[in-house]
Motif scaffolding. Structure first.
Motif, PDB file in Angstrom:
ATOM      1  N   ALA A 245       0.839  -1.193   0.000  1.00 40.82           N
ATOM      2  CA  ALA A 245       0.000   0.000   0.000  1.00 40.82           C
ATOM      3  C   ALA A 245       0.877   1.246   0.000  1.00 40.82           C
ATOM      4  CB  ALA A 245      -0.923  -0.007   1.215  1.00 40.82           C
ATOM      5  N   GLY A 246       1.987   1.176   0.739  1.00 41.22           N
ATOM      6  CA  GLY A 246       2.919   2.295   0.750  1.00 41.22           C
ATOM      7  C   GLY A 246       3.430   2.594  -0.644  1.00 41.22           C
ATOM      8  N   LEU A 247       3.808   1.529  -1.359  1.00 40.68           N
ATOM      9  CA  LEU A 247       4.301   1.728  -2.721  1.00 40.68           C
ATOM     10  C   LEU A 247       3.210   2.337  -3.599  1.00 40.68           C
ATOM     11  CD1 LEU A 247       6.447   1.424  -4.870  1.00 40.68           C
ATOM     12  CD2 LEU A 247       5.716  -0.930  -5.230  1.00 40.68           C
ATOM     13  N   GLY A 248       1.974   1.826  -3.431  1.00 42.80           N
ATOM     14  CA  GLY A 248       0.858   2.366  -4.211  1.00 42.80           C
ATOM     15  C   GLY A 248       0.695   3.858  -3.969  1.00 42.80           C
TER      16      GLY A 248
ATOM     17  N   ILE B 238      14.036   8.748  -3.935  1.00 47.35           N
ATOM     18  CA  ILE B 238      15.215   9.383  -4.526  1.00 47.35           C
ATOM     19  C   ILE B 238      14.818  10.215  -5.745  1.00 47.35           C
ATOM     20  CG2 ILE B 238      17.303   8.861  -5.867  1.00 47.35           C
ATOM     21  CD1 ILE B 238      17.913   8.431  -3.072  1.00 47.35           C
ATOM     22  N   LEU B 239      13.899   9.654  -6.557  1.00 47.11           N
ATOM     23  CA  LEU B 239      13.532  10.341  -7.801  1.00 47.11           C
ATOM     24  C   LEU B 239      12.543  11.474  -7.564  1.00 47.11           C
ATOM     25  CD1 LEU B 239      13.112   7.253 -10.158  1.00 47.11           C
ATOM     26  CD2 LEU B 239      15.050   8.808  -9.983  1.00 47.11           C
ATOM     27  N   ALA B 240      11.851  11.431  -6.411  1.00 49.38           N
ATOM     28  CA  ALA B 240      10.785  12.414  -6.200  1.00 49.38           C
ATOM     29  C   ALA B 240      11.361  13.804  -6.002  1.00 49.38           C
ATOM     30  CB  ALA B 240       9.962  12.018  -4.974  1.00 49.38           C
ATOM     31  N   ASP B 241      10.530  14.800  -6.257  1.00 49.52           N
ATOM     32  CA  ASP B 241      10.894  16.187  -6.021  1.00 49.52           C
ATOM     33  C   ASP B 241      11.160  16.368  -4.523  1.00 49.52           C
ATOM     34  OD1 ASP B 241      10.847  18.872  -5.405  1.00 49.52           O
ATOM     35  OD2 ASP B 241       9.511  19.343  -7.071  1.00 49.52           O
ATOM     36  N   PRO B 242      12.389  16.716  -4.151  1.00 50.12           N
ATOM     37  CA  PRO B 242      12.720  16.741  -2.723  1.00 50.12           C
ATOM     38  C   PRO B 242      11.986  17.829  -1.953  1.00 50.12           C
ATOM     39  CG  PRO B 242      14.542  17.611  -4.017  1.00 50.12           C
ATOM     40  CD  PRO B 242      13.542  17.075  -4.991  1.00 50.12           C
ATOM     41  N   TYR B 243      11.499  18.863  -2.655  1.00 43.76           N
ATOM     42  CA  TYR B 243      10.870  19.962  -1.928  1.00 43.76           C
ATOM     43  C   TYR B 243       9.364  19.808  -1.861  1.00 43.76           C
ATOM     44  CZ  TYR B 243      15.468  21.803  -2.535  1.00 43.76           C
ATOM     45  OH  TYR B 243      16.813  21.941  -2.494  1.00 43.76           O
TER      46      TYR B 243
ATOM     47  N   ILE C 178       5.500  12.035   0.756  1.00 47.73           N
ATOM     48  CA  ILE C 178       5.761  10.596   0.851  1.00 47.73           C
ATOM     49  C   ILE C 178       6.098  10.217   2.292  1.00 47.73           C
ATOM     50  CG2 ILE C 178       7.421   8.804   0.208  1.00 47.73           C
ATOM     51  CD1 ILE C 178       7.575  10.109  -2.567  1.00 47.73           C
ATOM     52  N   VAL C 179       6.988  11.017   2.890  1.00 51.14           N
ATOM     53  CA  VAL C 179       7.400  10.718   4.265  1.00 51.14           C
ATOM     54  C   VAL C 179       6.185  10.748   5.192  1.00 51.14           C
ATOM     55  CG1 VAL C 179       8.719  11.569   6.224  1.00 51.14           C
ATOM     56  CG2 VAL C 179       9.765  11.484   3.962  1.00 51.14           C
ATOM     57  N   PHE C 180       5.353  11.784   5.037  1.00 52.75           N
ATOM     58  CA  PHE C 180       4.181  11.876   5.901  1.00 52.75           C
ATOM     59  C   PHE C 180       3.254  10.686   5.693  1.00 52.75           C
ATOM     60  CE2 PHE C 180       5.058  16.567   6.033  1.00 52.75           C
ATOM     61  CZ  PHE C 180       5.386  16.569   7.377  1.00 52.75           C
ATOM     62  N   TRP C 181       3.077  10.290   4.432  1.00 54.24           N
ATOM     63  CA  TRP C 181       2.167   9.172   4.174  1.00 54.24           C
ATOM     64  C   TRP C 181       2.689   7.910   4.840  1.00 54.24           C
ATOM     65  CZ3 TRP C 181       0.874   4.422   2.629  1.00 54.24           C
ATOM     66  CH2 TRP C 181      -0.476   4.203   2.354  1.00 54.24           C
ATOM     67  N   LEU C 182       3.999   7.700   4.737  1.00 56.36           N
ATOM     68  CA  LEU C 182       4.560   6.461   5.290  1.00 56.36           C
ATOM     69  C   LEU C 182       4.561   6.466   6.815  1.00 56.36           C
ATOM     70  CD1 LEU C 182       7.512   5.842   2.806  1.00 56.36           C
ATOM     71  CD2 LEU C 182       5.319   4.656   2.900  1.00 56.36           C
ATOM     72  N   LEU C 183       4.338   7.624   7.414  1.00 62.50           N
ATOM     73  CA  LEU C 183       4.278   7.679   8.874  1.00 62.50           C
ATOM     74  C   LEU C 183       2.854   7.595   9.398  1.00 62.50           C
ATOM     75  CD1 LEU C 183       6.976  10.348   9.718  1.00 62.50           C
ATOM     76  CD2 LEU C 183       7.009   7.932  10.279  1.00 62.50           C
ATOM     77  N   GLY C 184       1.883   7.691   8.524  1.00 56.61           N
ATOM     78  CA  GLY C 184       0.498   7.533   8.937  1.00 56.61           C
ATOM     79  C   GLY C 184      -0.071   8.772   9.589  1.00 56.61           C
TER      80      GLY C 184
ATOM     81  N   ALA D 246      12.324  -1.393  -1.560  1.00 57.81           N
ATOM     82  CA  ALA D 246      13.340  -0.841  -2.454  1.00 57.81           C
ATOM     83  C   ALA D 246      12.703   0.082  -3.490  1.00 57.81           C
ATOM     84  CB  ALA D 246      14.090  -1.976  -3.144  1.00 57.81           C
ATOM     85  N   ALA D 247      11.535  -0.349  -3.999  1.00 52.17           N
ATOM     86  CA  ALA D 247      10.860   0.494  -4.987  1.00 52.17           C
ATOM     87  C   ALA D 247      10.462   1.831  -4.367  1.00 52.17           C
ATOM     88  CB  ALA D 247       9.639  -0.226  -5.547  1.00 52.17           C
ATOM     89  N   ILE D 248      10.001   1.783  -3.106  1.00 55.42           N
ATOM     90  CA  ILE D 248       9.638   3.025  -2.413  1.00 55.42           C
ATOM     91  C   ILE D 248      10.867   3.925  -2.291  1.00 55.42           C
ATOM     92  CG2 ILE D 248       8.971   3.977  -0.168  1.00 55.42           C
ATOM     93  CD1 ILE D 248       7.041   1.658   0.139  1.00 55.42           C
ATOM     94  N   SER D 249      11.983   3.319  -1.883  1.00 55.64           N
ATOM     95  CA  SER D 249      13.205   4.122  -1.731  1.00 55.64           C
ATOM     96  C   SER D 249      13.621   4.748  -3.056  1.00 55.64           C
ATOM     97  CB  SER D 249      14.348   3.254  -1.204  1.00 55.64           C
ATOM     98  OG  SER D 249      13.983   2.681   0.020  1.00 55.64           O
ATOM     99  N   LEU D 250      13.489   3.962  -4.131  1.00 56.42           N
ATOM    100  CA  LEU D 250      13.859   4.483  -5.442  1.00 56.42           C
ATOM    101  C   LEU D 250      13.007   5.707  -5.785  1.00 56.42           C
ATOM    102  CD1 LEU D 250      15.411   4.145  -8.121  1.00 56.42           C
ATOM    103  CD2 LEU D 250      13.487   2.796  -8.946  1.00 56.42           C
TER     104      LEU D 250
END
Lengths: 348, 270, 353
Positions: A115-118, A183-188, A194-200, A176-180
């Protein structure tokens, strides 16, 4: 020594009154709901809340911001908290029986990482929120489906072990796909999302989210309730369950499907929330024993109450929101260690 | 010996059964039959394939060759519940993961008689209590299964098999973890069940137990049946020496019982 | 060990001999680090997005590449020869993706970092410099330091004249705005909420680098959480309580939804139709990244907050900035696409897009 004995005695006495415990837990949950509904940044007194509910019950038109905050923001969030906590705890209870391991959590087969990857894919392509949620839900189901397919293609002697290993492998691949993508996502822009979503978090919950997720959770709950006794038998292990007349591979598939559907539905709206599905069934088992007939309702009541409590703290402790995953880990980890220490004490 | 046994239809039959896993054979050419009121005792050294044979007999492992018949029907044509209603299984006593109460554990034996969505009824519970009573451990029924001793667990598992109400019971080393008194409890329970007309298959490491309860003994060696027949015919000192590598002398007691006395002076021959 | 050290010394000597045909100059960067740079710097590797923008505005011909590939929507707003430079990854900051060997392969005369000059970055600069033997200049990235930073880099790159032009433009902008807002009481300043993310519930806390231009333009950031910094999540309930009168966003999904969403409808900014969509090409106007690109955002915000005193012709202002800083002449169509909703029109034509 004496202390240890008395806790054991108390524990035994408690599990001898499961009905009373379930009623107590229900009462506690109702109180928590009332407290949570009257807590928040926008000041609503308990009396105003009752008045607003009365207006709603009697079909009067809502008045002003109070009603909006209560019915459109706070109550959806309260119910989402209860729903997510209950679903995660129910899925955890089912999985702990299925995998015969009290240390198993609902994401063991990769539903959360899927779900995180999705969700991360959705954020990466700047999709609207409903599409991010749907992507999370679908990828959660699909990931567990892939794990199950891989496991059933591997003809091993230990179906459960193969399943867990397949889950670990696919889980780390999705990680690994999430990490990739991170890396590719817009850092700003995308990376914080993404970080907020993965923290719930339940901070953006709407009525529509609860209305979408609740029926799926209920549908998933039905087989767990109906098959409650067989899930007990399954917790004795594959061979023993078969020898007792249970078609364990079919039952396992049903339980995995139900637990996955439940978890994916709530994770899609809440983001990844760890620990609830691991700790709560454990605690519920201490209160009402391992019998799934009582473990399921007790886990759901406690999981719902626990997540509601944590979310209420998350939105009222500081001016900004604290991600739920952080709080559940901070509370869950030491508590779990305590349970472990205590459990060993009881078995010796 | 009981000469009536061959007249009855056997409940469990294995025909030239091969056991094990794909590419890894454990047992082969095993042909057995167990009829109601009969006790079959399986003897053989560690690792000779007794547990694998049991699992194949119960349909928990697929047969690698030959077939298993339950009530005359191939086991692969039967649903799990159909098998469970005919054959109960007593595994070796194990540590449970979850602290079920003993009564819950025993009442799980009723599962094959329940509807798919049902939970045990009070009638099922009283059957479970009955089974616990028969083994003399009903007072443990409310205690957690994780808290009782290994011997008590073995008795509880036998009680669960009784609650399963099957005409045949397969027991994997039911006396292995029991103290002397409980061994007697189990063996006399086996005798009682045989008297009730149940078919019982058990494995044991103690020839004395075979002498005391078995109608038929099957001696396994290297995955094959070395011999099969009444205890006195199968468990000869020569056969025991071949299988276990130990010199033994057999002592006949008054009343027709036989005891097996190993020779500790020479010890193991291999 | 000693052989390696000798080899290293030899290599460094060789590198010095071959690279320093021009006379070296000694300078001090914003981190207080002395650096030796060649007289003539022709190639500069930008360590991150903020540095790449600083370099682009000042001396684009010295660029070796971009940290990230430009998106299709961004490319038209970057001058022709430079929009096709390769993406070389970033060396610092979140998720560094550049490879030191890649850095060495492009043989820059200088590595440039623009941002924090805290110890972490000073030690990173020292480490990279000693590993590669390439001088590493750390330039102060605080918004207020922008004119000084432009002048310092101008000196390092020997483009003092251009640096002076840009620095005085920024100084003039700062002074204009400061003189106007100095006379405005804190309580009279607009209450601003920066809505990030598609649900608008991510925001930057007051005092963080992500939102500092709100205060700089004379607004008050309603996300005020003492002791906290950076990007956080808020709940809609908190936004309702804070009741901002102005909302800034650069997320088109949020912008399209905010006027339709009943939960946001009671908020003053929405009622007064004061939700503004920030342009993002080629670089963000508010943040994304925090670099020189924020100067145009500052002018835009100040105009929104104080239209009577600081409002001007947004079109002309944007054209001027893009010409001066980004080396592009905007066509009418490009300008229209860029600032389409930045004046806060209702998205009545949203469906048509």
């Amino acid at each position: 020594m004496v202390e240890g004995t008395s806790t054991l005695e108390r524990r035994r006495t408690l599990s001898e009154h499961p009905t009373a415990i379930l009623f107590g837990l229900t009462g506690l949950l109702v109180v928590l709901i009332a407290v949570a509904a009257s807590t928040g940044a926008y000041p609503i007194s308990f009396g105003e809340m009752l008045a607003a509910i009365w207006r709603w019950l009697t079909g009067q038109d809502p008045i002003g911001t109070t009603d909006t905050v209560l019915f459109e923001i706070r109550l959806p969030r309260v119910f989402a908290g209860v729903l997510a906590g209950a679903a995660l705890a129910a899925a955890g209870a089912a999985y702990q029986g299925l995998f015969r391991n009290p240390l198993v959590s609902p994401d063991i087969l990769g539903v959360s990482s899927g779900a995180g990857l999705g969700a991360v894919i959705g954020i990466f392509f700047s999709l609207p929120i409903w599409a991010i949620q749907f992507s999370a839900f679908a990828m959660g189901l699909a990931t567990v489906g892939v794990v199950y397919l891989i496991a059933s293609m591997v003809r091993g002697r230990e179906p459960i072990l193969v399943l867990v290993l397949a889950g670990v492998v696919v889980g780390s691949l999705t990680g690994a796909a999430i990490s990739l993508l991170k890396i590719l996502a817009d850092p700003y822009d995308q990376l914080p999302a993404i970080v907020f979503w993965l923290l719930g978090s339940l901070s953006s919950i709407r009525n529509a989210d609860v209305i979408n997720a609740a029926p799926l959770v209920l549908i998933a709950l039905i087989p767990l309730i109906l098959l409650r006794w067989r899930i007990n038998v399954l917790s004795l292990g594959d061979e023993e369950a078969k020898a007792l007349g249970v078609d364990s591979s079919k039952l396992r598939l049903v339980v995995i499907f139900a637990a996955t559907l439940m978890t994916a539905s709530v994770v899609a709206i809440s983001g990844v929330i760890g620990w609830v599905g691991l700790v709560i069934p454990h605690l519920a088992r201490m209160l009402v024993g391992p019998n799934f007939e009582r473990l399921l309702p007790a886990s759901m009541l406690m999981g719902g109450g626990y997540l509601l409590l944590v979310d209420t703290v998350a939105r009222s402790l500081t001016v900004t929101e604290i991600p739920l995953g952080i709080l559940t880990a901070i509370i869950g980890a030491p508590f779990f260690l305590w349970l472990l220490a205590r459990g060993r004490d009881g078995w010796s | 010996m009981n000469q009536a046994a061959p007249l009855r239809t056997p409940i469990i039959v294995t025909r030239e059964l091969g056991t094990g896993y794909p590419g890894y054979a454990v047992g082969r050419d095993i042909s057995l039959g167990i009829a109601p009121g009969e006790v079959l005792c399986l003897l053989g050294p560690n690792g000779c394939g007794k547990t694998t044979l049991f699992k194949t007999m119960l349909g928990l492992l697929p047969a690698q060759a030959g077939e298993v018949l339950i009530d005359g029907q191939p086991i692969i044509s039967l649903a799990r519940a159909d098998i469970a209603r005919r054959v109960a299984y007593v595994p070796q006593a194990h540590a449970a993961q979850f602290p079920y109460r003993v009564i819950d554990m025993v009442v799980m034996g009723r599962t094959a008689h329940l509807g798919l969505f049902a939970a045990p009824s009070p009638a099922d519970r009283s059957k479970a209590h009955e089974a616990l009573g028969a083994l003399g451990i009903d007072e443990l029924s409310e205690v957690e299964y994780t808290r009782i001793s290994g011997g008590q667990r073995q008795l509880a598992l036998i009680a669960r098999a009784l609650a399963q109400d099957a005409p045949a019971i397969v027991m994997d080393e039911p006396t292995a973890s029991l103290d002397f008194g409980n061994q007697v409890t189990v063996l006399s329970e086996i005798k009682r069940l045989k008297g009730l007309g149940l078919a019982i298959v058990l494995s044991t490491h103690d020839p004395d137990h075979a002498f005391s309860v078995a109608d038929t003994v099957a001696l396994m060696h290297n995955g094959r049946l070395m011999s099969q027949g009444p205890p006195a015919a199968v468990l000869t000192p020569q056969a025991l020496q071949t299988v276990y590598g130990v010199n033994v002398s057999l002592v006949d007691l008054d009343g027709g019982r036989t005891l097996c006395a190993p020779d500790y002076e020479t010890g193991r021959l291999r | 060990m000693s052989i390696y050290r000798q080899l290293k010394v030899c290599f460094l000597a060789l590198a010095w001999l071959s690279g320093s045909s021009a006379l070296a100059r000694e300078l001090v960067d914003s981190g207080g680090r002395p650096i030796n740079v060649p007289e003539q710097i022709t190639k500069v590797f930008a360590a991150g997005p903020p540095a790449s923008i600083l370099l682009y505005v000042l001396a684009p011909e010295k660029m070796t590449g971009w940290p990230n590939p430009l998106r299709p929507a961004e490319a038209p707003y970057v001058a022709e020869p430079f929009r096709d430079l390769p993406a070389l990854g970033r060396l610092t900051g979140r998720g560094g993706t550049a490879n030191l060997e890649v850095v060495l392969r492009v043989k820059p005369d200088l590595i440039l970092d623009f941002g924090s000059v805290r110890d972490t970055y000073i030690s990173l600069a020292n480490a990279v410099q000693s590993q590669t033997g390439i001088p590493y200049a750390l330039i102060d990235g605080r918004f207020a330091a922008t004119p000084a930073s432009l002048r310092l880099l101008g000196k390092i790159l020997a483009v003092e004249e251009r640096a002076e032009t840009l620095a005085s433009y920024v100084e003039k902008t700062f002074n204009e705005i400061d003189s106007v807002i100095a006379s405005i009481l804190e309580s009279d300043r607009p209450r601003v909420y920066l809505a990030r993310g598609p649900d608008g519930l991510e925001t930057g806390v007051k005092g963080s680098i992500n939102t500092e231009i709100i205060e700089r333009a004379g607004g008050r950031n309603v996300a005020d959480a003492p002791g906290q910094r950076g990007i956080v999540r808020a709940s809609i309930e908190q936004v309702i309580v804070a009741n901002p009168d102005t909302i800034i966003t650069w997320d088109p999904i949020f912008y399209e939804n905010v006027y339709k969403d009943p939960l946001w409808s009671g908020i003053e900014a929405v009622e007064r139709r004061r939700v503004y969509l920030s342009p993002v090409a080629p670089f963000g106007w508010i943040d994304r990244p925090p670099s020189i690109n924020r100067v145009i955002g500052l002018k835009w915000l100040a105009g929104l907050f104080y239209p009577d005193k600081l409002g001007g012709d947004l079109n002309a202002m944007t054209r001027e900035f893009y010409k001066l800083f980004y080396h592009v002449d905007l066509s009418d169509a490009e300008l229209e696409t860029l600032i389409e909703w930045s004046k806060g029109q209702a998205p009545s034509n949203a469906g048509a897009r």
